[in-house]
Design a protein around this motif. Sequence first.
Motif, PDB file in Angstrom:
ATOM      1  N   ALA A 270       0.835  -1.207   0.000  1.00  0.00           N
ATOM      2  CA  ALA A 270       0.000   0.000   0.000  1.00  0.00           C
ATOM      3  C   ALA A 270       0.868   1.255   0.000  1.00  0.00           C
ATOM      4  CB  ALA A 270      -0.921  -0.003   1.214  1.00  0.00           C
ATOM      5  N   TYR A 271       1.923   1.262   0.811  1.00  0.00           N
ATOM      6  CA  TYR A 271       2.817   2.420   0.850  1.00  0.00           C
ATOM      7  C   TYR A 271       3.538   2.591  -0.486  1.00  0.00           C
ATOM      8  CZ  TYR A 271       2.095   2.468   5.912  1.00  0.00           C
ATOM      9  OH  TYR A 271       1.537   2.525   7.172  1.00  0.00           O
ATOM     10  N   PHE A 272       3.899   1.477  -1.122  1.00  0.00           N
ATOM     11  CA  PHE A 272       4.523   1.538  -2.450  1.00  0.00           C
ATOM     12  C   PHE A 272       3.567   2.205  -3.443  1.00  0.00           C
ATOM     13  CE2 PHE A 272       4.607  -0.326  -6.715  1.00  0.00           C
ATOM     14  CZ  PHE A 272       5.901  -0.033  -7.124  1.00  0.00           C
ATOM     15  N   ALA A 273       2.313   1.770  -3.446  1.00  0.00           N
ATOM     16  CA  ALA A 273       1.325   2.317  -4.377  1.00  0.00           C
ATOM     17  C   ALA A 273       1.115   3.810  -4.144  1.00  0.00           C
ATOM     18  CB  ALA A 273       0.001   1.569  -4.233  1.00  0.00           C
ATOM     19  N   ILE A 274       1.054   4.216  -2.868  1.00  0.00           N
ATOM     20  CA  ILE A 274       0.874   5.628  -2.546  1.00  0.00           C
ATOM     21  C   ILE A 274       2.080   6.443  -3.010  1.00  0.00           C
ATOM     22  CG2 ILE A 274       0.693   7.296  -0.651  1.00  0.00           C
ATOM     23  CD1 ILE A 274      -0.827   5.048   0.896  1.00  0.00           C
TER      24      ILE A 274
END
Length: 316
Positions: A270-274
Amino acid sequence: MELISILMPAYNAGKYIEASILSVLKQSYTDWELIIINDGSTDNTKEIVERYSKEDSRIKLINQVNQKMAAARNNGIKNSKGAWIAFLDSDDLWEPEKLSLQIQASKEYPTAGVIYSDGFIFNDHEQFNNLMPYPTFTGRLLSHDIMYQMQYQQNYIPVLSVIVKRSLVDTIGPQNEERVFSGCEDWDYWLRIARVGADFYGLPQKLFYYRRHETNVSKNSVNMLLAQLAVFTKNYEPGLINSGDLSNALKKVFFPLINNLIKLRRFDDAYFAIKETDEILPSITFKTIKFLIKSFGRLAHIPVAIIGRLESLQLK
């Protein structure tokens, strides 16, 4: 005649691979090599390929430990000799005239670096029943900028339909082996090829059969969305796509993806996508979502779903 190197990654493909090999052997165009990369199979895949390679010297077997699709294709590329590279997965099929028609098209459209075709999707064991058209765009020569813009909305190029010039493969390098691209390595490849200025031609004839079954990589919808987001963010060219189209493409992927990643507690993804999305489309929304995840963990999917709904209403 020009040699075509056909790359066939295979992992536990014993159920289907013989039919795929036979569809190559039936090609009316005969100047090809079939490089089958056995990607750490534990079934009888290796034995089936060895039998065919003994019968036809054009069929070559490479064995490797399991490294997934992109690494298998890259190993095949390194061991290939053809002026053209073709791709055929070990569960799919070709029509006998596929390669002949593509080589003929390469003479008629010499600027085309990628030549693909139309084809069919079929459910496992129903090849000649319930055939469905593959959602592609064919029948014309497409410049790199037009294809880039089309591909940024949807992957119109079925990997099993393609032949690509070896010179282009040498220019852009190997397929991306990063985990987040898994399932969309080919989509990433076509965008990278478009970005270096190659033209594309789509044959209107239906020349392939894509087999749909429960073990297809594309069945994992969350991982496919993550890969799609990685493709969009890594291949963004400001001069080729306007900000509105960029925003629409990313947000349609981002919000369904991020909500599912939160529910699954895949916070690193999720942090990667953000991070990747915020770098090319800066917005307070993404910073807010990151704050919600850090504050509430899995429960953040509730407010994030509301944010996503509000954003989707703005896209309509």
